[in-house]
Design a protein around this motif. Sequence first.
Motif, PDB file in Angstrom:
ATOM      1  N   ASP A 173       2.963   9.194  -4.800  1.00 54.39           N
ATOM      2  CA  ASP A 173       4.242   9.025  -4.122  1.00 54.39           C
ATOM      3  C   ASP A 173       4.010   8.551  -2.687  1.00 54.39           C
ATOM      4  O   ASP A 173       3.141   9.081  -1.998  1.00 54.39           O
ATOM      5  N   LYS A 174       4.804   7.584  -2.226  1.00 53.34           N
ATOM      6  CA  LYS A 174       4.737   7.077  -0.844  1.00 53.34           C
ATOM      7  C   LYS A 174       3.323   6.656  -0.442  1.00 53.34           C
ATOM      8  O   LYS A 174       2.872   6.863   0.697  1.00 53.34           O
ATOM      9  N   LEU A 175       2.628   6.056  -1.347  1.00 52.19           N
ATOM     10  CA  LEU A 175       1.285   5.555  -1.076  1.00 52.19           C
ATOM     11  C   LEU A 175       1.357   4.481   0.007  1.00 52.19           C
ATOM     12  O   LEU A 175       2.229   3.625  -0.032  1.00 52.19           O
ATOM     13  N   LYS A 176       0.398   4.522   0.976  1.00 49.18           N
ATOM     14  CA  LYS A 176       0.486   3.606   2.119  1.00 49.18           C
ATOM     15  C   LYS A 176      -0.250   2.292   1.883  1.00 49.18           C
ATOM     16  O   LYS A 176      -0.320   1.451   2.767  1.00 49.18           O
ATOM     17  N   PHE A 177      -0.897   2.149   0.739  1.00 49.93           N
ATOM     18  CA  PHE A 177      -1.621   0.901   0.447  1.00 49.93           C
ATOM     19  C   PHE A 177      -1.479   0.600  -1.032  1.00 49.93           C
ATOM     20  O   PHE A 177      -0.788   1.335  -1.750  1.00 49.93           O
ATOM     21  N   SER A 178      -2.118  -0.467  -1.477  1.00 49.60           N
ATOM     22  CA  SER A 178      -1.865  -0.904  -2.849  1.00 49.60           C
ATOM     23  C   SER A 178      -2.394   0.082  -3.876  1.00 49.60           C
ATOM     24  O   SER A 178      -3.425   0.733  -3.685  1.00 49.60           O
ATOM     25  N   LEU A 179      -1.672   0.185  -4.980  1.00 46.53           N
ATOM     26  CA  LEU A 179      -2.060   1.115  -6.044  1.00 46.53           C
ATOM     27  C   LEU A 179      -3.411   0.722  -6.636  1.00 46.53           C
ATOM     28  O   LEU A 179      -4.210   1.581  -7.014  1.00 46.53           O
TER      29      LEU A 179
END
Length: 312
Positions: A82-88
């Motif tokens: 959730d709310k990851l700050k960079f690419s998955l």
Amino acid sequence: MYKQEKFEGVNSIKINRYFQSDEDCYRYLAGIKWSLDNPSLDNPYKCKKCGHAKFGKGKKPYSRRCAKCNYDESPMAGTMFDKLKFSLLIAFHIVFKISTKKKGMSSLELSEEFELRQKTCREFKWKVQQVMASSRNFPLTGEVHVDEFLTGEYERGKTGRSSESKKKLVIVALEILDKEGVGRAYAQVINRASAKEFTPFFKAHISKEAKVIADQWKGYLPLKKEYPLLKQMPSNKGANLKELHIHIMNIQGWLRGIHHHCTKERLQGYLDEYHYRYNRRNNMGAIFDLTIRKMVCHKPIRLNNNDLKTAT
Ligand SMILES: [Zn+2]
């Protein structure tokens, strides 16, 4: 229903081929999140806002839009991603490195390898460590050796007792197998070497039927009530619990290489990370998939940044 995939292996070329885009990773997460085989999540699909069970295609790849209230849910929502700050895609590769590399990877190494800020790597790594904590469902059995050790910061320019207060005490337990050497192990940060501090660790990680062996420290005495097979013997400077002391030296060596100063919570995260890999060393091919799965099933967490300031 999306097909549930399962990546197996520890080979970088294999994972690079398998996950080439964010979309590959969204597909993988959706497969876990909305699979009928996943008992820990709402299955089949149920809208998070209104509970409706019908959905259409959402905005992002593999997301679902509620047919009644239009709430659009991505495969990452409500998970550790959730709310990851960079690419998955990068997140997947970081999880792969941390879980499959024998010694893991420091946030500095991750930051260099993936061109992210070190703080970002530190925060993400902390999240991965949270799912590496023991489920406490598989206590150690058979012959189990237990001891404590000190670890922690060694201040530059200061030696001996001056840095004593910054060291932290850890209790560790290791299964001794008949012929194949050693089995699984767990470790926990404790405040002092007392029965009161030992008891929760024993309860969480050691079966009551286990033949526990500890040194002659009085703190272990009261545990004999609940652990009737517990025996105490002189440590003989480590000679009597040889396998355990090798294990402790390995943990200390790893900790020295990877961090310089950390809070009690942070140190526990490292101990969990170490034993998560250690306890799966004979089945490393499955460890990446397991870690991603645990991250999907884990609720998102907020971080206390003070915990992460100085750890690597
Ligand atoms: Zn809805």
